[in-house]
Write a protein that holds these residues in place. Structure first.
Motif, PDB file in Angstrom:
ATOM      1  N   ASP A 256    -102.141 -30.476  71.807  1.00 40.87           N
ATOM      2  CA  ASP A 256    -101.041 -29.730  72.407  1.00 40.87           C
ATOM      3  C   ASP A 256    -101.424 -28.261  72.304  1.00 40.87           C
ATOM      4  OD1 ASP A 256     -99.725 -32.130  72.670  1.00 40.87           O
ATOM      5  OD2 ASP A 256     -98.282 -31.744  71.083  1.00 40.87           O
ATOM      6  N   LEU A 257    -101.659 -27.617  73.437  1.00 45.43           N
ATOM      7  CA  LEU A 257    -102.158 -26.249  73.446  1.00 45.43           C
ATOM      8  C   LEU A 257    -101.428 -25.397  74.472  1.00 45.43           C
ATOM      9  CD1 LEU A 257    -105.967 -27.068  73.733  1.00 45.43           C
ATOM     10  CD2 LEU A 257    -104.762 -26.531  71.628  1.00 45.43           C
ATOM     11  N   LEU A 258    -101.375 -24.117  74.201  1.00 42.16           N
ATOM     12  CA  LEU A 258    -100.968 -23.137  75.195  1.00 42.16           C
ATOM     13  C   LEU A 258    -102.199 -22.319  75.548  1.00 42.16           C
ATOM     14  CD1 LEU A 258     -97.658 -21.757  73.641  1.00 42.16           C
ATOM     15  CD2 LEU A 258     -97.903 -23.464  75.448  1.00 42.16           C
ATOM     16  N   VAL A 259    -102.425 -22.119  76.834  1.00 43.10           N
ATOM     17  CA  VAL A 259    -103.518 -21.265  77.293  1.00 43.10           C
ATOM     18  C   VAL A 259    -102.867 -19.983  77.787  1.00 43.10           C
ATOM     19  CG1 VAL A 259    -105.430 -21.025  78.918  1.00 43.10           C
ATOM     20  CG2 VAL A 259    -104.889 -23.278  77.946  1.00 43.10           C
ATOM     21  N   PHE A 260    -103.275 -18.857  77.203  1.00 43.40           N
ATOM     22  CA  PHE A 260    -102.637 -17.583  77.499  1.00 43.40           C
ATOM     23  C   PHE A 260    -103.420 -16.774  78.518  1.00 43.40           C
ATOM     24  CE2 PHE A 260    -101.109 -18.670  73.277  1.00 43.40           C
ATOM     25  CZ  PHE A 260     -99.748 -18.510  73.455  1.00 43.40           C
ATOM     26  N   ASP A 261    -102.691 -16.002  79.306  1.00 44.06           N
ATOM     27  CA  ASP A 261    -103.272 -15.069  80.254  1.00 44.06           C
ATOM     28  C   ASP A 261    -103.303 -13.700  79.576  1.00 44.06           C
ATOM     29  OD1 ASP A 261    -104.289 -13.978  82.534  1.00 44.06           O
ATOM     30  OD2 ASP A 261    -102.386 -13.909  83.602  1.00 44.06           O
TER      31      ASP A 261
ATOM     32  N   ASP B 114     -98.665  -7.887  70.488  1.00 43.52           N
ATOM     33  CA  ASP B 114     -98.358  -6.617  71.151  1.00 43.52           C
ATOM     34  C   ASP B 114     -97.385  -6.734  72.314  1.00 43.52           C
ATOM     35  OD1 ASP B 114    -100.052  -5.296  69.453  1.00 43.52           O
ATOM     36  OD2 ASP B 114    -101.748  -5.288  70.842  1.00 43.52           O
ATOM     37  N   ARG B 115     -97.265  -7.921  72.914  1.00 44.17           N
ATOM     38  CA  ARG B 115     -96.476  -8.054  74.138  1.00 44.17           C
ATOM     39  C   ARG B 115     -95.487  -9.216  74.046  1.00 44.17           C
ATOM     40  NH1 ARG B 115     -99.676  -6.802  79.024  1.00 44.17           N
ATOM     41  NH2 ARG B 115     -97.617  -6.239  79.726  1.00 44.17           N
ATOM     42  N   PRO B 116     -94.528  -9.181  73.120  1.00 41.36           N
ATOM     43  CA  PRO B 116     -93.650 -10.331  72.908  1.00 41.36           C
ATOM     44  C   PRO B 116     -92.701 -10.651  74.055  1.00 41.36           C
ATOM     45  CG  PRO B 116     -92.867  -8.484  71.633  1.00 41.36           C
ATOM     46  CD  PRO B 116     -94.204  -8.084  72.214  1.00 41.36           C
ATOM     47  N   GLY B 117     -92.377  -9.699  74.890  1.00 44.28           N
ATOM     48  CA  GLY B 117     -91.440  -9.956  75.982  1.00 44.28           C
ATOM     49  C   GLY B 117     -92.097 -10.308  77.301  1.00 44.28           C
ATOM     50  N   VAL B 118     -93.412 -10.365  77.319  1.00 42.94           N
ATOM     51  CA  VAL B 118     -94.158 -10.609  78.553  1.00 42.94           C
ATOM     52  C   VAL B 118     -94.601 -12.068  78.594  1.00 42.94           C
ATOM     53  CG1 VAL B 118     -96.224  -9.962  79.853  1.00 42.94           C
ATOM     54  CG2 VAL B 118     -94.954  -8.228  78.580  1.00 42.94           C
ATOM     55  N   GLY B 119     -94.391 -12.721  79.725  1.00 43.97           N
ATOM     56  CA  GLY B 119     -94.815 -14.114  79.879  1.00 43.97           C
ATOM     57  C   GLY B 119     -96.324 -14.211  79.969  1.00 43.97           C
ATOM     58  N   LEU B 120     -96.958 -14.641  78.900  1.00 38.35           N
ATOM     59  CA  LEU B 120     -98.419 -14.699  78.854  1.00 38.35           C
ATOM     60  C   LEU B 120     -98.976 -16.115  78.994  1.00 38.35           C
ATOM     61  CD1 LEU B 120     -99.067 -12.200  75.909  1.00 38.35           C
ATOM     62  CD2 LEU B 120     -99.364 -11.775  78.348  1.00 38.35           C
ATOM     63  N   ILE B 121     -98.128 -17.124  79.087  1.00 34.85           N
ATOM     64  CA  ILE B 121     -98.624 -18.507  79.140  1.00 34.85           C
ATOM     65  C   ILE B 121     -99.181 -18.798  80.522  1.00 34.85           C
ATOM     66  CG2 ILE B 121     -98.005 -20.944  78.982  1.00 34.85           C
ATOM     67  CD1 ILE B 121     -95.869 -20.101  76.941  1.00 34.85           C
ATOM     68  N   ARG B 122    -100.457 -19.195  80.554  1.00 44.33           N
ATOM     69  CA  ARG B 122    -101.101 -19.563  81.813  1.00 44.33           C
ATOM     70  C   ARG B 122    -100.925 -21.043  82.084  1.00 44.33           C
ATOM     71  NH1 ARG B 122    -107.156 -17.982  82.994  1.00 44.33           N
ATOM     72  NH2 ARG B 122    -106.134 -15.995  83.174  1.00 44.33           N
ATOM     73  N   SER B 123    -101.128 -21.882  81.076  1.00 44.81           N
ATOM     74  CA  SER B 123    -100.941 -23.319  81.250  1.00 44.81           C
ATOM     75  C   SER B 123    -100.611 -23.973  79.916  1.00 44.81           C
ATOM     76  CB  SER B 123    -102.178 -23.966  81.887  1.00 44.81           C
ATOM     77  OG  SER B 123    -103.308 -23.805  81.083  1.00 44.81           O
ATOM     78  N   VAL B 124    -100.068 -25.181  80.020  1.00 43.40           N
ATOM     79  CA  VAL B 124     -99.667 -25.957  78.853  1.00 43.40           C
ATOM     80  C   VAL B 124    -100.402 -27.287  78.882  1.00 43.40           C
ATOM     81  CG1 VAL B 124     -97.729 -27.089  77.687  1.00 43.40           C
ATOM     82  CG2 VAL B 124     -97.378 -24.892  78.840  1.00 43.40           C
TER      83      VAL B 124
ATOM     84  N   ARG C 137    -100.404 -30.894  76.878  1.00 43.60           N
ATOM     85  CA  ARG C 137     -99.656 -31.724  75.941  1.00 43.60           C
ATOM     86  C   ARG C 137    -100.316 -33.099  75.884  1.00 43.60           C
ATOM     87  NH1 ARG C 137     -94.045 -31.263  77.427  1.00 43.60           N
ATOM     88  NH2 ARG C 137     -94.110 -29.413  76.145  1.00 43.60           N
ATOM     89  N   GLY C 138    -100.677 -33.525  74.684  1.00 45.93           N
ATOM     90  CA  GLY C 138    -101.322 -34.825  74.520  1.00 45.93           C
ATOM     91  C   GLY C 138    -102.663 -34.911  75.243  1.00 45.93           C
ATOM     92  N   GLY C 139    -103.343 -33.769  75.355  1.00 42.73           N
ATOM     93  CA  GLY C 139    -104.645 -33.760  76.018  1.00 42.73           C
ATOM     94  C   GLY C 139    -104.573 -33.666  77.533  1.00 42.73           C
ATOM     95  N   ARG C 140    -103.365 -33.581  78.106  1.00 44.79           N
ATOM     96  CA  ARG C 140    -103.205 -33.506  79.559  1.00 44.79           C
ATOM     97  C   ARG C 140    -102.489 -32.224  79.951  1.00 44.79           C
ATOM     98  NH1 ARG C 140    -102.050 -38.719  82.557  1.00 44.79           N
ATOM     99  NH2 ARG C 140    -104.190 -39.291  82.410  1.00 44.79           N
ATOM    100  N   GLN C 141    -102.972 -31.599  80.997  1.00 47.99           N
ATOM    101  CA  GLN C 141    -102.335 -30.373  81.470  1.00 47.99           C
ATOM    102  C   GLN C 141    -101.010 -30.729  82.136  1.00 47.99           C
ATOM    103  OE1 GLN C 141    -104.938 -27.702  83.476  1.00 47.99           O
ATOM    104  NE2 GLN C 141    -103.274 -26.652  84.512  1.00 47.99           N
ATOM    105  N   VAL C 142     -99.907 -30.176  81.636  1.00 47.43           N
ATOM    106  CA  VAL C 142     -98.588 -30.478  82.198  1.00 47.43           C
ATOM    107  C   VAL C 142     -98.038 -29.313  83.014  1.00 47.43           C
ATOM    108  CG1 VAL C 142     -97.987 -32.215  80.484  1.00 47.43           C
ATOM    109  CG2 VAL C 142     -97.418 -29.832  80.047  1.00 47.43           C
ATOM    110  N   VAL C 143     -98.509 -28.113  82.770  1.00 43.94           N
ATOM    111  CA  VAL C 143     -98.158 -26.945  83.577  1.00 43.94           C
ATOM    112  C   VAL C 143     -99.461 -26.273  83.947  1.00 43.94           C
ATOM    113  CG1 VAL C 143     -96.982 -24.720  83.597  1.00 43.94           C
ATOM    114  CG2 VAL C 143     -95.956 -26.642  82.393  1.00 43.94           C
ATOM    115  N   GLY C 144     -99.637 -26.049  85.246  1.00 43.91           N
ATOM    116  CA  GLY C 144    -100.912 -25.516  85.693  1.00 43.91           C
ATOM    117  C   GLY C 144    -100.971 -24.011  85.721  1.00 43.91           C
ATOM    118  N   PRO C 145    -102.135 -23.508  86.110  1.00 43.31           N
ATOM    119  CA  PRO C 145    -102.328 -22.060  86.208  1.00 43.31           C
ATOM    120  C   PRO C 145    -101.403 -21.466  87.257  1.00 43.31           C
ATOM    121  CG  PRO C 145    -104.417 -23.213  86.430  1.00 43.31           C
ATOM    122  CD  PRO C 145    -103.330 -24.241  86.430  1.00 43.31           C
ATOM    123  N   ARG C 146    -101.021 -20.219  87.005  1.00 43.60           N
ATOM    124  CA  ARG C 146    -100.215 -19.502  88.000  1.00 43.60           C
ATOM    125  C   ARG C 146    -101.076 -19.181  89.199  1.00 43.60           C
ATOM    126  NH1 ARG C 146     -97.870 -14.933  84.234  1.00 43.60           N
ATOM    127  NH2 ARG C 146     -99.069 -15.890  82.622  1.00 43.60           N
ATOM    128  N   VAL C 147    -100.471 -19.230  90.362  1.00 42.99           N
ATOM    129  CA  VAL C 147    -101.207 -18.934  91.600  1.00 42.99           C
ATOM    130  C   VAL C 147    -100.908 -17.526  92.049  1.00 42.99           C
ATOM    131  CG1 VAL C 147    -101.574 -19.632  93.967  1.00 42.99           C
ATOM    132  CG2 VAL C 147    -101.106 -21.347  92.238  1.00 42.99           C
TER     133      VAL C 147
END
Length: 102
Positions: free
Chosen positions: A66-71, A80-90, A92-102
């Motif tokens: 289970d990982l978060l990939v940050f942008d 340094d940037r707690p209010g900025v959405g930095l998550i690129r993808s999620v 879970r269980g070895g499978r990407q459930v949220v993809g990269p932003r386009v």
């Protein structure tokens, strides 16, 4: 020997109404004197260790992925940037459930 510190949100309406781990990591650096690396460890594998959860907390063979990939260029942007959405993808269980932003 440095004591291990675990960090979590402790989200509750009585005293701490935040569920943002990014906010907690950002506060740990100036308010608790942690480095960004220490705050990240406290929020991940040390938190899992405090709960005696050996199957989660850090990427390793045999553990659930289970990982978060940050942008963000380096991990210090988490502090340094707690209010900025930095998550690129999620992942879970070895499978990407949220993809990269386009």
């Amino acid at each position: 020997m440095t004591p291990s510190v675990a960090q979590a949100t402790d989200c509750n309406p009585g005293s701490n109404y935040t569920s943002s781990m990014a906010f907690c990591i950002a506060l740990a650096v100036p308010d608790m004197g942690m480095s960004p690396a220490e705050a990240l460890r406290a929020a991940s594998w040390r938190g899992a260790a405090a709960l005696r959860r050996t199957e989660v907390g850090a990427p390793a063979p045999g553990r659930r992925a289970d990982l978060l990939v940050f942008d963000a260029p380096p991990y210090i942007h988490l502090a340094d940037r707690p209010g900025v959405g930095l998550i690129r993808s999620v992942v879970r269980g070895g499978r990407q459930v949220v993809g990269p932003r386009v």
